[in-house]
Design a protein around this motif. Sequence first.
Motif, PDB file in Angstrom:
ATOM      1  N   VAL A  28     -46.375  -5.050   1.856  1.00 45.84           N
ATOM      2  CA  VAL A  28     -46.083  -3.646   1.562  1.00 45.84           C
ATOM      3  C   VAL A  28     -44.270  -3.641   2.213  1.00 45.84           C
ATOM      4  N   GLN A  32     -43.617  -3.616  -1.890  1.00 48.06           N
ATOM      5  CA  GLN A  32     -45.254  -3.963  -2.968  1.00 48.06           C
ATOM      6  C   GLN A  32     -45.336  -2.460  -2.849  1.00 48.06           C
ATOM      7  N   ASN A  33     -45.757  -2.389  -3.639  1.00 45.34           N
ATOM      8  CA  ASN A  33     -46.097  -0.535  -4.074  1.00 45.34           C
ATOM      9  C   ASN A  33     -47.465   0.020  -2.777  1.00 45.34           C
ATOM     10  N   PRO A  34     -47.759   0.529  -1.988  1.00 47.74           N
ATOM     11  CA  PRO A  34     -48.728   0.997  -1.015  1.00 47.74           C
ATOM     12  C   PRO A  34     -49.621   0.942  -2.317  1.00 47.74           C
ATOM     13  N   LEU A  35     -49.819   1.032  -3.748  1.00 46.22           N
ATOM     14  CA  LEU A  35     -51.230   2.047  -4.023  1.00 46.22           C
ATOM     15  C   LEU A  35     -51.446  -0.099  -4.079  1.00 46.22           C
ATOM     16  N   ILE A  36     -50.792  -0.016  -4.707  1.00 42.89           N
ATOM     17  CA  ILE A  36     -51.452  -1.635  -5.819  1.00 42.89           C
ATOM     18  C   ILE A  36     -51.764  -2.389  -3.938  1.00 42.89           C
TER      19      ILE A  36
END
Length: 55
Positions: A28, A32-36
């Motif tokens: 993150v 990177q996307n936090p949900l991923i």
Amino acid sequence: MYKNTRKDWVSAALTASLGAGIATTFAVSQGQNPLIAIGITAFATVAALVIDHYA
């Protein structure tokens, strides 16, 4: 020789969550996307519990 028949699911889940959480926190921070990242951490935790159950 001796197999521990009593499983500690809390310990397995905590260990997997911490390990995956460290790696995904770094991801993150790199964009990177936090949900991923949360999905990866959840998958690692579930996988560790399944492996711990059948091992």
